[in-house]
Write an enzyme that holds these catalytic residues in place. Structure first.
Site, PDB file in Angstrom:
ATOM      1  N   HIS A   1      -5.757   2.601   3.176  1.00 38.76           N
ATOM      2  CA  HIS A   1      -5.272   0.957   3.197  1.00 38.76           C
ATOM      3  C   HIS A   1      -4.287   0.669   3.959  1.00 38.76           C
ATOM      4  O   HIS A   1      -4.191  -0.159   4.706  1.00 38.76           O
ATOM      5  CB  HIS A   1      -5.278   0.417   1.668  1.00 38.76           C
ATOM      6  CG  HIS A   1      -6.519   0.389   0.877  1.00 38.76           C
ATOM      7  ND1 HIS A   1      -6.520   0.266  -0.508  1.00 38.76           N
ATOM      8  CD2 HIS A   1      -7.620   0.861   1.165  1.00 38.76           C
ATOM      9  CE1 HIS A   1      -7.778   0.229  -0.909  1.00 38.76           C
ATOM     10  NE2 HIS A   1      -8.656   0.984   0.096  1.00 38.76           N
TER      11      HIS A   1
ATOM     12  N   HIS B   1      -9.953  -0.635  -8.295  1.00 33.27           N
ATOM     13  CA  HIS B   1      -8.901   0.137  -8.845  1.00 33.27           C
ATOM     14  C   HIS B   1      -8.432  -0.056 -10.097  1.00 33.27           C
ATOM     15  O   HIS B   1      -7.964   0.800 -11.175  1.00 33.27           O
ATOM     16  CB  HIS B   1      -7.715   0.337  -7.810  1.00 33.27           C
ATOM     17  CG  HIS B   1      -8.005   0.874  -6.616  1.00 33.27           C
ATOM     18  ND1 HIS B   1      -7.056   1.073  -5.555  1.00 33.27           N
ATOM     19  CD2 HIS B   1      -9.361   1.583  -6.258  1.00 33.27           C
ATOM     20  CE1 HIS B   1      -7.888   1.842  -4.402  1.00 33.27           C
ATOM     21  NE2 HIS B   1      -9.014   2.213  -5.015  1.00 33.27           N
TER      22      HIS B   1
ATOM     23  N   GLU C   1      -1.808  -3.105  -9.171  1.00 33.42           N
ATOM     24  CA  GLU C   1      -2.946  -3.322  -8.423  1.00 33.42           C
ATOM     25  C   GLU C   1      -3.405  -4.968  -8.650  1.00 33.42           C
ATOM     26  O   GLU C   1      -3.787  -5.442  -7.808  1.00 33.42           O
ATOM     27  CB  GLU C   1      -4.261  -2.729  -9.224  1.00 33.42           C
ATOM     28  CG  GLU C   1      -4.477  -1.183  -9.153  1.00 33.42           C
ATOM     29  CD  GLU C   1      -4.529  -0.713  -7.475  1.00 33.42           C
ATOM     30  OE1 GLU C   1      -5.022  -1.667  -6.748  1.00 33.42           O
ATOM     31  OE2 GLU C   1      -4.072   0.309  -7.442  1.00 33.42           O
TER      32      GLU C   1
ATOM     33  N   GLU D   1      -8.575  -3.555  -4.643  1.00 34.25           N
ATOM     34  CA  GLU D   1      -7.538  -3.662  -5.794  1.00 34.25           C
ATOM     35  C   GLU D   1      -8.215  -4.058  -7.146  1.00 34.25           C
ATOM     36  O   GLU D   1      -7.915  -3.374  -8.331  1.00 34.25           O
ATOM     37  CB  GLU D   1      -6.529  -4.680  -5.433  1.00 34.25           C
ATOM     38  CG  GLU D   1      -5.819  -4.731  -4.000  1.00 34.25           C
ATOM     39  CD  GLU D   1      -5.175  -3.513  -3.985  1.00 34.25           C
ATOM     40  OE1 GLU D   1      -4.630  -3.006  -4.910  1.00 34.25           O
ATOM     41  OE2 GLU D   1      -4.781  -3.174  -2.466  1.00 34.25           O
TER      42      GLU D   1
ATOM     43  N   GLU E   1      -5.343   4.776  -1.116  1.00 36.28           N
ATOM     44  CA  GLU E   1      -3.983   3.661  -0.647  1.00 36.28           C
ATOM     45  C   GLU E   1      -3.504   4.142   0.730  1.00 36.28           C
ATOM     46  O   GLU E   1      -3.217   3.315   1.546  1.00 36.28           O
ATOM     47  CB  GLU E   1      -2.849   3.675  -1.713  1.00 36.28           C
ATOM     48  CG  GLU E   1      -3.307   3.510  -3.144  1.00 36.28           C
ATOM     49  CD  GLU E   1      -3.894   1.822  -3.253  1.00 36.28           C
ATOM     50  OE1 GLU E   1      -4.045   1.521  -2.372  1.00 36.28           O
ATOM     51  OE2 GLU E   1      -4.051   1.688  -4.423  1.00 36.28           O
TER      52      GLU E   1
ATOM     53  N   GLU F   1       0.813  -1.255   0.041  1.00 36.31           N
ATOM     54  CA  GLU F   1       0.007   0.045   0.021  1.00 36.31           C
ATOM     55  C   GLU F   1       0.816   1.318   0.239  1.00 36.31           C
ATOM     56  O   GLU F   1       0.480   2.245  -0.441  1.00 36.31           O
ATOM     57  CB  GLU F   1      -1.016  -0.046   1.226  1.00 36.31           C
ATOM     58  CG  GLU F   1      -1.984  -1.450   1.223  1.00 36.31           C
ATOM     59  CD  GLU F   1      -3.058  -1.182   0.017  1.00 36.31           C
ATOM     60  OE1 GLU F   1      -2.952  -0.247  -0.508  1.00 36.31           O
ATOM     61  OE2 GLU F   1      -3.799  -2.248  -0.068  1.00 36.31           O
TER      62      GLU F   1
END
Lengths: 87, 189
Positions: free
Chosen positions: B67, B168, B135, B165, B64, B35
Site C-alpha cells: 500500500h 484488516h 486500521e 483497511e 502495508e 501506511e
C-alpha cells in the site's frame, strides 16, 4: 523514459494482480481460519493459476519477481524497467 | 526476508498533474495513521505476539508495504510534471525547497514521520486493539481524501485501499477473539 507498452502488458499484469489479490485475501482469511479446507482448496487453485500467469508474463516481458529465470543469456533483465510507478 | 515483485497490488491511474491532491496523500505516506506507520507497527509487534497471530501480523504488515508503494506511486504521478510555481500554489513550496520533487516521509502538513506514531506494548490485547484503531483511523482518512479529491481515476485506487483497511480491521478483531478464547480456556481454579 519508458517506451510505450502494448495493451497486452497491461491486460496480463491486471490478470496477475487480480489472482494475487485473491491469494492475499485467502491468506489473511486462513491466518484466522486455518482449518477451512474449502478455502485451502481455493488457495491452492489460485496459487497454481498465479504461477502459470506469471510464467506467461515473464516469458514475454521479463522477470516480475526476484529469483525468476533470466530469459536472456547476455543481458540482466531484472534491472530494466518499467518499474511499477512508471507505467 | 522479503522479496520484491515488480508490480503494484492494484493499478494506480491518475487523471492529471495535481500537486494539491498529492499533498493530501502524504498523510497516508508519512502520517500517524499512514501506511509506513502501519507496516512498521505490525512487523515490529509480531516478535512478541502469541504464535497464533504472528502469521496475520506478518501478512498484513507486508501488505502495508504494498500500500505504501501505491501511495508513493500516486504522489509521484501527481507531482512529476509540476512546475515549482504549481508546487508552491499547492502548498508544497516548503517541500520543494527541501526535497525538489523527491518523496519524503512527512504528513500532509509537512511534519516528518516519527516512531512515536506507533506503539508496542507487549500486551497482545493492547497491541491488537491499537492495530484495530489504526486500521479504522486509516479507513477514515481514506474516506476524507476521497471526499476532497477531484480525480475519479485516483479515487478508484483509494477506494480499494479504504476497503483493505476494513478487511484488516476485521481480521484483527478475529485475532482478539482467538486470544480471548485461549485466555479463558487456560483459567484453572
Amino acid at each position: 523514459m519508458i517506451k510505450a507498452l502494448p495493451n497486452e502488458y497491461y491486460q496480463q499484469l491486471e490478470e496477475i494482480q487480480a489472482v494475487d489479490f485473491v491469494l492475499m485475501e485467502l491468506t489473511l482469511y486462513l491466518d484466522t481460519h486455518p482449518a477451512d479446507s474449502h478455502a485451502i482448496q481455493q488457495y491452492n487453485h489460485f496459487a497454481h493459476n498465479s504461477l502459470l500467469l506469471k510464467q506467461k508474463f515473464e516469458a514475454k516481458f521479463g522477470p516480475l519477481q526476484q529469483r525468476s529465470i533470466n530469459q536472456k543469456n547476455d543481458f540482466w533483465m531484472w534491472k530494466s524497467g518499467p518499474w511499477p510507478w512508471q507505467i | 526476508m522479503w522479496s520484491y515483485e515488480k508490480k503494484l497490488q492494484y493499478p494506480v491511474k491518475v487523471s492529471t498533474c495535481n500537486p494539491t491532491l498529492a499533498r493530501y496523500l502524504m498523510e497516508q505516506y508519512g502520517g500517524a495513521d499512514g501506511e509506513l506507520a502501519a507496516a512498521l507497527r505490525y512487523l515490529n509487534q509480531r516478535y512478541t505476539i502469541p504464535d497464533k497471530v504472528i502469521g496475520l501480523l506478518t501478512d498484513i504488515g507486508t501488505e502495508e508495504f504494498a500500500h505504501l508503494e501505491m501511495i508513493a506511486t500516486m504522489i509521484y504521478k501527481l507531482t512529476k510534471d509540476a512546475t515549482p510555481q504549481q508546487l508552491r500554489d499547492a502548498g508544497l513550496g516548503d517541500h520543494y525547497v527541501s526535497h525538489d520533487s523527491a518523496l519524503f516521509y512527512n504528513n500532509a502538513s509537512g511534519v516528518p514521520f516519527t516512531a512515536a506514531y506507533i506503539q508496542a506494548k507487549g500486551d497482545p490485547i493492547a497491541d491488537l486493539y491499537e492495530d484495530i484503531a489504526a486500521e479504522e483511523k486509516a479507513r477514515a482518512t481514506y474516506q476524507w481524501i476521497i471526499d476532497i479529491s477531484d480525480d475519479p481515476d485516483l479515487n478508484d485506487s483509494l477506494r480499494f485501499l479504504r476497503e483493505r483497511e476494513i478487511v484488516h480491521s476485521q481480521r484483527f478483531r478475529e485475532a482478539v477473539e482467538m486470544l480471548k478464547e485461549d485466555r479463558d480456556q487456560k483459567k484453572v481454579f
